[in-house]
Design a protein around this motif. Sequence first.
Motif, PDB file in Angstrom:
ATOM      1  N   ALA A 134       0.826  -1.208   0.000  1.00  0.00           N
ATOM      2  CA  ALA A 134       0.000   0.000   0.000  1.00  0.00           C
ATOM      3  C   ALA A 134       0.859   1.257   0.000  1.00  0.00           C
ATOM      4  CB  ALA A 134      -0.938  -0.012   1.212  1.00  0.00           C
ATOM      5  N   ASP A 135       2.044   1.193   0.612  1.00  0.00           N
ATOM      6  CA  ASP A 135       2.941   2.346   0.674  1.00  0.00           C
ATOM      7  C   ASP A 135       4.314   1.902   0.187  1.00  0.00           C
ATOM      8  OD1 ASP A 135       3.564   4.905   3.201  1.00  0.00           O
ATOM      9  OD2 ASP A 135       4.328   4.652   1.184  1.00  0.00           O
ATOM     10  N   PRO A 136       4.623   2.013  -1.114  1.00  0.00           N
ATOM     11  CA  PRO A 136       5.919   1.549  -1.616  1.00  0.00           C
ATOM     12  C   PRO A 136       7.101   2.270  -0.982  1.00  0.00           C
ATOM     13  CG  PRO A 136       4.374   1.931  -3.419  1.00  0.00           C
ATOM     14  CD  PRO A 136       3.748   2.503  -2.198  1.00  0.00           C
ATOM     15  N   ALA A 137       6.913   3.552  -0.669  1.00  0.00           N
ATOM     16  CA  ALA A 137       8.016   4.285  -0.055  1.00  0.00           C
ATOM     17  C   ALA A 137       8.345   3.731   1.323  1.00  0.00           C
ATOM     18  CB  ALA A 137       7.671   5.777   0.033  1.00  0.00           C
ATOM     19  N   MET A 138       7.309   3.333   2.079  1.00  0.00           N
ATOM     20  CA  MET A 138       7.548   2.735   3.387  1.00  0.00           C
ATOM     21  C   MET A 138       8.275   1.400   3.257  1.00  0.00           C
ATOM     22  SD  MET A 138       7.244   2.675   6.696  1.00  0.00           S
ATOM     23  CE  MET A 138       5.978   3.829   7.262  1.00  0.00           C
ATOM     24  N   ARG A 139       7.863   0.584   2.311  1.00  0.00           N
ATOM     25  CA  ARG A 139       8.514  -0.723   2.129  1.00  0.00           C
ATOM     26  C   ARG A 139       9.956  -0.552   1.681  1.00  0.00           C
ATOM     27  NH1 ARG A 139       9.314  -4.388  -2.072  1.00  0.00           N
ATOM     28  NH2 ARG A 139       9.275  -6.591  -1.441  1.00  0.00           N
ATOM     29  N   ASP A 140      10.222   0.391   0.792  1.00  0.00           N
ATOM     30  CA  ASP A 140      11.587   0.639   0.341  1.00  0.00           C
ATOM     31  C   ASP A 140      12.465   1.120   1.493  1.00  0.00           C
ATOM     32  OD1 ASP A 140      13.308   3.048  -1.663  1.00  0.00           O
ATOM     33  OD2 ASP A 140      13.677   0.895  -1.567  1.00  0.00           O
ATOM     34  N   TRP A 141      11.911   2.014   2.328  1.00  0.00           N
ATOM     35  CA  TRP A 141      12.668   2.485   3.491  1.00  0.00           C
ATOM     36  C   TRP A 141      12.911   1.361   4.477  1.00  0.00           C
ATOM     37  CZ3 TRP A 141      11.333   2.524   8.673  1.00  0.00           C
ATOM     38  CH2 TRP A 141      12.154   3.281   9.511  1.00  0.00           C
ATOM     39  N   LEU A 142      11.913   0.500   4.673  1.00  0.00           N
ATOM     40  CA  LEU A 142      12.026  -0.589   5.635  1.00  0.00           C
ATOM     41  C   LEU A 142      13.124  -1.563   5.242  1.00  0.00           C
ATOM     42  CD1 LEU A 142      10.856  -2.233   8.044  1.00  0.00           C
ATOM     43  CD2 LEU A 142       9.244  -3.229   6.425  1.00  0.00           C
ATOM     44  N   LEU A 143      13.270  -1.861   3.960  1.00  0.00           N
ATOM     45  CA  LEU A 143      14.211  -2.877   3.517  1.00  0.00           C
ATOM     46  C   LEU A 143      15.609  -2.339   3.260  1.00  0.00           C
ATOM     47  CD1 LEU A 143      11.945  -4.875   1.032  1.00  0.00           C
ATOM     48  CD2 LEU A 143      12.571  -5.488   3.352  1.00  0.00           C
ATOM     49  N   ASN A 144      15.732  -1.107   2.791  1.00  0.00           N
ATOM     50  CA  ASN A 144      17.009  -0.643   2.273  1.00  0.00           C
ATOM     51  C   ASN A 144      17.626   0.532   3.002  1.00  0.00           C
ATOM     52  OD1 ASN A 144      16.850  -2.534   0.093  1.00  0.00           O
ATOM     53  ND2 ASN A 144      15.426  -1.162  -0.940  1.00  0.00           N
ATOM     54  N   TYR A 145      16.853   1.312   3.763  1.00  0.00           N
ATOM     55  CA  TYR A 145      17.394   2.560   4.285  1.00  0.00           C
ATOM     56  C   TYR A 145      17.302   2.689   5.798  1.00  0.00           C
ATOM     57  CZ  TYR A 145      17.199   3.970  -0.610  1.00  0.00           C
ATOM     58  OH  TYR A 145      17.361   4.039  -1.964  1.00  0.00           O
ATOM     59  N   ARG A 146      16.729   1.727   6.486  1.00  0.00           N
ATOM     60  CA  ARG A 146      16.509   1.885   7.920  1.00  0.00           C
ATOM     61  C   ARG A 146      17.827   1.960   8.688  1.00  0.00           C
ATOM     62  NH1 ARG A 146      12.488  -2.171  10.920  1.00  0.00           N
ATOM     63  NH2 ARG A 146      13.629  -3.579   9.554  1.00  0.00           N
ATOM     64  N   ASN A 147      18.782   1.108   8.351  1.00  0.00           N
ATOM     65  CA  ASN A 147      20.085   1.157   9.018  1.00  0.00           C
ATOM     66  C   ASN A 147      20.789   2.486   8.776  1.00  0.00           C
ATOM     67  OD1 ASN A 147      20.681  -1.095  10.607  1.00  0.00           O
ATOM     68  ND2 ASN A 147      20.971  -2.393   8.815  1.00  0.00           N
ATOM     69  N   VAL A 148      20.683   2.993   7.549  1.00  0.00           N
ATOM     70  CA  VAL A 148      21.356   4.258   7.219  1.00  0.00           C
ATOM     71  C   VAL A 148      20.738   5.402   8.021  1.00  0.00           C
ATOM     72  CG1 VAL A 148      22.063   5.751   5.320  1.00  0.00           C
ATOM     73  CG2 VAL A 148      21.752   3.309   4.919  1.00  0.00           C
ATOM     74  N   TYR A 149      19.426   5.410   8.134  1.00  0.00           N
ATOM     75  CA  TYR A 149      18.765   6.450   8.905  1.00  0.00           C
ATOM     76  C   TYR A 149      19.174   6.384  10.369  1.00  0.00           C
ATOM     77  CZ  TYR A 149      15.464   8.265   5.430  1.00  0.00           C
ATOM     78  OH  TYR A 149      14.904   8.897   4.358  1.00  0.00           O
ATOM     79  N   LEU A 150      19.271   5.164  10.897  1.00  0.00           N
ATOM     80  CA  LEU A 150      19.638   5.016  12.302  1.00  0.00           C
ATOM     81  C   LEU A 150      21.047   5.540  12.563  1.00  0.00           C
ATOM     82  CD1 LEU A 150      18.768   3.932  15.062  1.00  0.00           C
ATOM     83  CD2 LEU A 150      19.737   1.722  14.410  1.00  0.00           C
ATOM     84  N   ARG A 151      21.975   5.283  11.659  1.00  0.00           N
ATOM     85  CA  ARG A 151      23.335   5.800  11.833  1.00  0.00           C
ATOM     86  C   ARG A 151      23.374   7.321  11.698  1.00  0.00           C
ATOM     87  NH1 ARG A 151      24.827   1.020   8.837  1.00  0.00           N
ATOM     88  NH2 ARG A 151      24.885   2.247   6.918  1.00  0.00           N
ATOM     89  N   ALA A 152      22.506   7.862  10.825  1.00  0.00           N
ATOM     90  CA  ALA A 152      22.458   9.316  10.695  1.00  0.00           C
ATOM     91  C   ALA A 152      21.935   9.973  11.967  1.00  0.00           C
ATOM     92  CB  ALA A 152      21.586   9.705   9.499  1.00  0.00           C
ATOM     93  N   LEU A 153      20.961   9.335  12.626  1.00  0.00           N
ATOM     94  CA  LEU A 153      20.475   9.868  13.892  1.00  0.00           C
ATOM     95  C   LEU A 153      21.544   9.792  14.967  1.00  0.00           C
ATOM     96  CD1 LEU A 153      16.809   8.521  14.090  1.00  0.00           C
ATOM     97  CD2 LEU A 153      17.622  10.736  13.294  1.00  0.00           C
ATOM     98  N   LEU A 154      22.327   8.709  14.974  1.00  0.00           N
ATOM     99  CA  LEU A 154      23.435   8.614  15.928  1.00  0.00           C
ATOM    100  C   LEU A 154      24.460   9.708  15.687  1.00  0.00           C
ATOM    101  CD1 LEU A 154      24.053   4.754  16.140  1.00  0.00           C
ATOM    102  CD2 LEU A 154      23.217   6.258  17.937  1.00  0.00           C
ATOM    103  N   ARG A 155      24.681  10.054  14.422  1.00  0.00           N
ATOM    104  CA  ARG A 155      25.621  11.135  14.119  1.00  0.00           C
ATOM    105  C   ARG A 155      25.146  12.448  14.707  1.00  0.00           C
ATOM    106  NH1 ARG A 155      25.958  15.310  10.693  1.00  0.00           N
ATOM    107  NH2 ARG A 155      27.993  15.876   9.813  1.00  0.00           N
ATOM    108  N   GLY A 156      23.818  12.706  14.625  1.00  0.00           N
ATOM    109  CA  GLY A 156      23.294  13.929  15.200  1.00  0.00           C
ATOM    110  C   GLY A 156      23.355  13.952  16.713  1.00  0.00           C
ATOM    111  N   GLU A 157      23.236  12.762  17.330  1.00  0.00           N
ATOM    112  CA  GLU A 157      23.352  12.712  18.782  1.00  0.00           C
ATOM    113  C   GLU A 157      24.796  12.874  19.241  1.00  0.00           C
ATOM    114  OE1 GLU A 157      19.378  12.406  19.531  1.00  0.00           O
ATOM    115  OE2 GLU A 157      20.979  12.462  21.034  1.00  0.00           O
ATOM    116  N   GLY A 158      25.734  12.633  18.328  1.00  0.00           N
ATOM    117  CA  GLY A 158      27.145  12.782  18.680  1.00  0.00           C
ATOM    118  C   GLY A 158      27.656  14.177  18.385  1.00  0.00           C
TER     119      GLY A 158
END
Length: 492
Positions: A134-158
């Motif tokens: 139903a939401d292709p953008a959500m599925r694409d983010w879930l499979l391919n970009y979630r780890n990258v987003y998490l590391r980017a958030l860690l960068r902002g916390e650092g």
Amino acid sequence: MSSRRRKRRPVPEDDMAARVFSLNDLLPEPASLNAPMVSFVERVSERGHRVQVESTSVVPPSPIKRARLATSSNPRQAVPADTDPLRMQSDFNQDRYEIGTDHNFPWLPEPQDDVGDEPMPASHGTSGARVTPADPAMRDWLLNYRNVYLRALLRGEGRGETNDEGLCGRCTGTTPGHASLRCRDCHGGELLEWTGVYSRKTSLKQIGLRVQFGHMPGETCARPVAGSTEFVVLHDNGIHKVAVDFCRCKHREIPWYLQLLHGGWYPATTDQPQTCATFACLDLYRSLSVVAKTSAYDFYALLEKMTDETGVKPPRRYQVFLRMARQWRHLGLLLFSGRGHDPTGVFGTASGELAIRCPACPRPGVNLPDGWENAPKEDQCLYILFIALDACFRLKRWAVSSELKDPGLGTGWAYMVEWGPYREYLIGVTDQTEISTCTGLAALDYANTKFSRGYSTTGVGMGVCARHEFVLPNGVGDLQAGERYANMDYIP
């Protein structure tokens, strides 16, 4: 006015007959089935000040109750076909919950962390038909970009661009400065422009400001690329149109969505994003939803009103806000649980790992002494875990989608049971009898018969620590057509 009591007048026979409650006139079926129930009618005496109660047999309105009473009164006697519970199941097929058998979940393939991988194939159901999310953008983010987003958030916390020695990335020369402070404000803000007569509201975009991403504040990009002319940012003070530039320098070529994340803006999509929400906006909504029970609809309506109170609506971004808020809440759970520092990444999360456990309940290897299993009999009560189970039939969910089209971001990682094994277990016990045969438990009768049509979930069962009310890891599960033994046995 006289204080004398007025003598009551005798009730005539016709009046008395009008006070009799005739059940036979109201019953839709004859009261001759082998499943009687006792009810009572009231009759007023001839003098009018005494009520006589008489018992009468009535037919239970529910066929399930008639079958129960028929079998309980004479268990050896054969049950009539019209009151057989197995026969009656065919009459309630529209109300029965049927569970699917598709096993192809979109999250099963192991994704790659590098940007630009081959797209994941679409999932297929049992019949072989192609299932589109139903939401292709959500599925694409879930499979391919979630780890990258998490590391980017860690960068902002650092400390961002700060080097290993703690020196500021902007400072050069013989005495570089130490990066000890960080501004957490956003790029925008409300501006008032004086026209000579009154102050009118304007924006940074209207006065010519362009926000450059990919560089430190004050730096100039050699190859800036303009973003969308309709770029919209959701902040805690409203919804704004902002002019943005992305960096395409050879030595700093970073995807646009990562440039936005490094700048404190959360992109709605990964492919040429045109909508963002600031971290401050998402944090404010998460706090309001937990503390003040503010819904996403009300929060977004508040942003619209803060943007323009004259009734002029800003660009509509409600659906993408729902997606960003859901991803932000999920990433926060992973971030606070330390999953960003684990070498296995997001997909290495174990079942129930993200749940907060009760610190006082006994746990071997955590808060129990060595040899606790050999404690004296009078001390064994100190090492017992008390679990309370209950169900709520008000937490319902309409059958509007499926797990294939709208999968959970982390099903089984915190408090909800793992959906795959839970479903496999329920498939084998779909015809299990109900949890109780007591006719007084009306809530179970309603949940099992009347209020299940059109719902994929008719309630929620939960197991909690009985002493401290901490929800158990994987201790919450959906109910289908009422509270059954199968669901409640699996949940704790």
